[in-house]
Design an enzyme around this catalytic site. Structure first.
Site, PDB file in Angstrom:
ATOM      1  N   GLY A  46      28.752  40.558  33.138  1.00 31.72           N
ATOM      2  CA  GLY A  46      28.698  39.120  32.908  1.00 31.72           C
ATOM      3  C   GLY A  46      29.729  38.422  33.774  1.00 31.72           C
ATOM      4  O   GLY A  46      30.762  39.005  34.119  1.00 31.72           O
ATOM      5  N   GLN A  51      35.102  31.838  36.877  1.00 27.26           N
ATOM      6  CA  GLN A  51      35.754  33.048  37.376  1.00 27.26           C
ATOM      7  C   GLN A  51      35.676  33.165  38.898  1.00 27.26           C
ATOM      8  O   GLN A  51      36.429  33.931  39.493  1.00 27.26           O
ATOM      9  CB  GLN A  51      35.149  34.293  36.737  1.00 27.26           C
ATOM     10  CG  GLN A  51      35.448  34.432  35.258  1.00 27.26           C
ATOM     11  CD  GLN A  51      34.784  35.654  34.692  1.00 27.26           C
ATOM     12  OE1 GLN A  51      33.647  35.599  34.235  1.00 27.26           O
ATOM     13  NE2 GLN A  51      35.482  36.783  34.741  1.00 27.26           N
ATOM     14  N   CYS A  94      37.235  42.618  31.283  1.00 29.66           N
ATOM     15  CA  CYS A  94      36.905  41.378  31.988  1.00 29.66           C
ATOM     16  C   CYS A  94      37.226  41.526  33.471  1.00 29.66           C
ATOM     17  O   CYS A  94      38.270  42.067  33.826  1.00 29.66           O
ATOM     18  CB  CYS A  94      37.722  40.233  31.384  1.00 29.66           C
ATOM     19  SG  CYS A  94      37.425  38.627  32.124  1.00 29.66           S
ATOM     20  N   LEU A  95      36.332  41.021  34.307  1.00 27.15           N
ATOM     21  CA  LEU A  95      36.564  41.088  35.749  1.00 27.15           C
ATOM     22  C   LEU A  95      37.785  40.267  36.173  1.00 27.15           C
ATOM     23  O   LEU A  95      38.386  40.538  37.207  1.00 27.15           O
ATOM     24  CB  LEU A  95      35.316  40.616  36.507  1.00 27.15           C
ATOM     25  CG  LEU A  95      34.075  41.483  36.305  1.00 27.15           C
ATOM     26  CD1 LEU A  95      32.862  40.859  36.987  1.00 27.15           C
ATOM     27  CD2 LEU A  95      34.305  42.898  36.811  1.00 27.15           C
ATOM     28  N   HIS A 136      31.861  36.176  24.929  1.00 30.73           N
ATOM     29  CA  HIS A 136      32.956  36.422  25.875  1.00 30.73           C
ATOM     30  C   HIS A 136      32.839  35.454  27.062  1.00 30.73           C
ATOM     31  O   HIS A 136      33.809  34.798  27.444  1.00 30.73           O
ATOM     32  CB  HIS A 136      32.893  37.879  26.340  1.00 30.73           C
ATOM     33  CG  HIS A 136      33.851  38.234  27.429  1.00 30.73           C
ATOM     34  ND1 HIS A 136      34.903  39.095  27.233  1.00 30.73           N
ATOM     35  CD2 HIS A 136      33.906  37.864  28.735  1.00 30.73           C
ATOM     36  CE1 HIS A 136      35.569  39.224  28.380  1.00 30.73           C
ATOM     37  NE2 HIS A 136      34.977  38.501  29.306  1.00 30.73           N
ATOM     38  N   GLU A 137      31.627  35.373  27.634  1.00 30.58           N
ATOM     39  CA  GLU A 137      31.434  34.513  28.807  1.00 30.58           C
ATOM     40  C   GLU A 137      31.552  33.031  28.429  1.00 30.58           C
ATOM     41  O   GLU A 137      32.091  32.230  29.200  1.00 30.58           O
ATOM     42  CB  GLU A 137      30.088  34.793  29.479  1.00 30.58           C
ATOM     43  CG  GLU A 137      29.952  36.195  30.051  1.00 30.58           C
ATOM     44  CD  GLU A 137      31.055  36.602  31.008  1.00 30.58           C
ATOM     45  OE1 GLU A 137      31.633  35.732  31.685  1.00 30.58           O
ATOM     46  OE2 GLU A 137      31.353  37.805  31.087  1.00 30.58           O
ATOM     47  N   HIS A 140      35.012  31.776  28.464  1.00 29.14           N
ATOM     48  CA  HIS A 140      35.482  31.387  29.799  1.00 29.14           C
ATOM     49  C   HIS A 140      35.225  29.909  30.062  1.00 29.14           C
ATOM     50  O   HIS A 140      36.029  29.233  30.707  1.00 29.14           O
ATOM     51  CB  HIS A 140      34.784  32.207  30.890  1.00 29.14           C
ATOM     52  CG  HIS A 140      35.362  33.558  31.115  1.00 29.14           C
ATOM     53  ND1 HIS A 140      36.650  33.770  31.561  1.00 29.14           N
ATOM     54  CD2 HIS A 140      34.813  34.785  30.958  1.00 29.14           C
ATOM     55  CE1 HIS A 140      36.871  35.070  31.673  1.00 29.14           C
ATOM     56  NE2 HIS A 140      35.767  35.721  31.306  1.00 29.14           N
TER      57      HIS A 140
END
Length: 167
Positions: A46, A51, A94-95, A136-137, A140
């Site tokens: 995701g 991000q 997370c990225l 989660h996304e 962000h």
């Protein structure tokens, strides 16, 4: 399509609240295509536009398991309509917080509404990994990282580790 740089903590853009998108057009589809390519290359499941430095309410996701054909999904202006009272823990990563994983407790099921890649309004329910990932996304989009759900000590340690690796 192009690979974009994924911002990592403590980059200040990651704390910005993303703005709604007027509608789905070719420019936005190009952004979503770039985001998917970037996410696959990372690799991740995701990615929110913020991000990659674009604070717009856009998310891409692909929950296909290894060996399955890609199943890219696009979420424009997503909103959660309902959350279950039942919660479930899940080890998240997370990225934007590379190589850090910890358990986060979230609602086990959610109902959401969003625009898809074609700009069509979609409503659906999510559970399991899908529910975890969309929440989660969507965090962000509000400037919240999964480490913000952890204790202050764990959060500070995670940021310190990411900084150290980047140095």
């Amino acid at each position: 399509m192009a690979l974009r740089e994924i911002l990592t903590v403590p980059h200040p853009v990651l704390k910005q609240v993303s703005t709604p998108v007027e509608g789905v057009d070719d420019d936005l589809r190009a952004l979503m295509d770039d985001m998917l390519e970037t996410m696959y290359a990372a690799p991740g499941i995701g990615l929110a536009a913020v991000q990659v430095g674009v604070p717009k309410r856009v998310i891409v996701m692909d929950l296909a398991r290894e060996g399955e054909d890609p199943q890219p999904r696009h979420y424009v202006n997503p909103e959660i309509l309902w959350r279950s009272e039942e919660t479930a823990p899940y080890e998240e990563g997370c990225l934007s917080v590379p190589e850090i994983y910890d358990e986060v407790e979230r609602p086990a099921r959610v109902s959401l509404r969003y625009l898809n890649y074609q700009g069509e309004l979609v409503e659906e329910e999510a559970d399991g990994l899908f529910a975890v990932c969309i929440q989660h996304e969507m965090d962000h989009l509000e400037g919240v990282l999964f480490i913000d759900h952890l204790s202050r000590l764990k959060r500070e340690q995670a940021i310190k580790k990411v900084r150290k690796r980047a140095a």
